[in-house]
Enzyme design. Structure first.
Site, short mmCIF file in Angstrom:
data_model
loop_
_atom_site.label_atom_id
_atom_site.label_comp_id
_atom_site.label_asym_id
_atom_site.label_seq_id
_atom_site.Cartn_x
_atom_site.Cartn_y
_atom_site.Cartn_z
N ASP A 12 33.49 -9.28 -7.09
CA ASP A 12 32.08 -9.58 -7.29
C ASP A 12 31.41 -9.19 -5.96
OD1 ASP A 12 29.66 -10.86 -8.20
OD2 ASP A 12 30.17 -12.55 -6.90
N ASP A 14 27.65 -10.34 -4.73
CA ASP A 14 26.81 -11.37 -4.11
C ASP A 14 27.60 -12.65 -3.87
OD1 ASP A 14 24.41 -9.76 -4.29
OD2 ASP A 14 24.32 -10.22 -6.41
N GLY A 49 25.90 -15.36 -10.65
CA GLY A 49 26.58 -14.48 -11.61
C GLY A 49 25.79 -14.24 -12.89
N ARG A 52 19.18 -11.48 -14.12
CA ARG A 52 17.84 -11.86 -13.65
C ARG A 52 17.06 -12.63 -14.72
NH1 ARG A 52 14.71 -6.83 -11.53
NH2 ARG A 52 16.79 -6.46 -10.64
N ASP A 175 32.71 -15.84 -6.58
CA ASP A 175 32.23 -17.09 -5.97
C ASP A 175 31.49 -17.96 -6.98
OD1 ASP A 175 29.98 -15.36 -6.18
OD2 ASP A 175 28.91 -16.64 -4.76
C1 BG6 Z 1 24.40 -11.60 -9.56
C2 BG6 Z 1 23.89 -12.80 -8.79
O1 BG6 Z 1 25.32 -10.91 -8.77
O2 BG6 Z 1 23.32 -10.72 -9.89
C3 BG6 Z 1 22.75 -13.47 -9.55
O3 BG6 Z 1 24.96 -13.71 -8.62
C4 BG6 Z 1 21.67 -12.46 -9.88
O4 BG6 Z 1 22.24 -14.51 -8.76
C5 BG6 Z 1 22.28 -11.30 -10.67
O5 BG6 Z 1 20.63 -13.05 -10.67
C6 BG6 Z 1 21.26 -10.22 -11.03
O6 BG6 Z 1 20.82 -9.60 -9.85
P1 BG6 Z 1 19.55 -8.65 -9.77
O7 BG6 Z 1 19.63 -8.10 -8.37
O8 BG6 Z 1 19.73 -7.58 -10.81
O9 BG6 Z 1 18.34 -9.47 -10.00
MG MG Z 2 28.63 -13.88 -6.78
#
Ligand code: BG6
Ligand code: MG
Length: 232
Positions: A12, A14, A49, A52, A175
């Site tokens: 993963d 983030d 995870g 959006r 995580d």
């Molecule tokens: C995930 C994060 O990796 O990506 C989430 O854990 C986030 O918190 C999701 O909402 C979508 O990300 P993005 O950058 O497309 O808004």
């Molecule tokens: Mg993560």
């Protein structure tokens, strides 16, 4: 040396490779404040995870405002959150790779094992570029082509398939509670980083503790248990 049975390790992004999970939280907190909803880090665990738009829905439900906005307004809010988030990304640099991750990647690669990325973030490419880590990954699943966010296994299965790796001989590192669920649903060995990840096969408190020798050893125990027929 015994040849490893491990075909791939899928990360993963983030909260595992770098602390952008915290930037997502700050950006959501700002957006939520703008519509009169207060969120804290405990609530934020549920957002990790999650895509959006799904995250926005959870925040609106939490603030009991799920019926107050049109689809267009929700899209506008999600875009606004992304603008807040991307401001944080402007400061992201290679030194923001979390401790222990460069060494872990080096050790995996030294054994010729493939490395994949399973992030549902549409900003994953920007983040990897800022960290100068693009070359470390043999395959990155494209979040834009994923129809179901974690905890569905789709993204981890897509990463394994892109690496031509058998999920049952692959490891996922996460995580998020939803991420561990996604790894387990795909049949992979799940490594968790952080608290509240009881469903993982192996848990470490911090990325610093992600020692490749330990992960391999636990994977070997796990796979031998999986491959022992019930009748024995
Ligand atoms: C995930 C994060 O990796 O990506 C989430 O854990 C986030 O918190 C999701 O909402 C979508 O990300 P993005 O950058 O497309 O808004
Ligand atoms: Mg993560």
């Amino acid at each position: 040396m015994k040849k490893s049975m491990i075909e791939a390790v899928v990360f993963d992004l983030d909260g595992v490779i770098t602390d952008t999970a915290h930037y997502h939280f700050l950006a959501w907190k700002q957006l939520a404040n703008e519509i009169g909803i207060t969120i804290d880090e405990t609530f934020n665990e549920m957002l990790k995870g999650i895509s959006r738009l799904d995250s926005l829905e959870l925040i609106l439900q939490y603030g009991n405002r799920q019926h107050d906005f049109s689809t267009e307004e929700k899209e506008e809010m999600a875009n606004k959150k992304n603008d807040h988030y991307r401001l944080y990304l402007n400061d992201l640099k290679p030194e923001h790779v979390l401790p222990g991750i460069p060494e872990l990647i080096r050790n995996i690669k030294a054994e010729g094992i493939q490395i994949g990325l399973a992030s549902v973030s549409k900003n994953a490419g920007t983040v990897l570029k800022a960290l100068e880590l693009e070359a470390a990954f043999d395959f990155c699943a494209d979040a834009a082509k994923i129809s179901k966010s974690k905890p569905d296994p789709e993204i981890f299965l897509t990463a394994c398939s892109g690496l031509s790796a058998d999920p049952l001989r692959s490891i996922g590192i996460e995580d998020a509670v939803a991420g561990i669920e996604s790894i387990k649903a795909s049949g992979m060995f799940a490594v968790g980083v952080g608290h509240t990840l009881q469903e993982a096969d192996l848990v470490f408190e911090t990325t610093n503790q992600l020692q490749w020798v330990n992960i391999k050893e636990e994977f070997d125990h796990w796979i031998s248990r999986c491959e022992t027929p019930d009748s024995l």
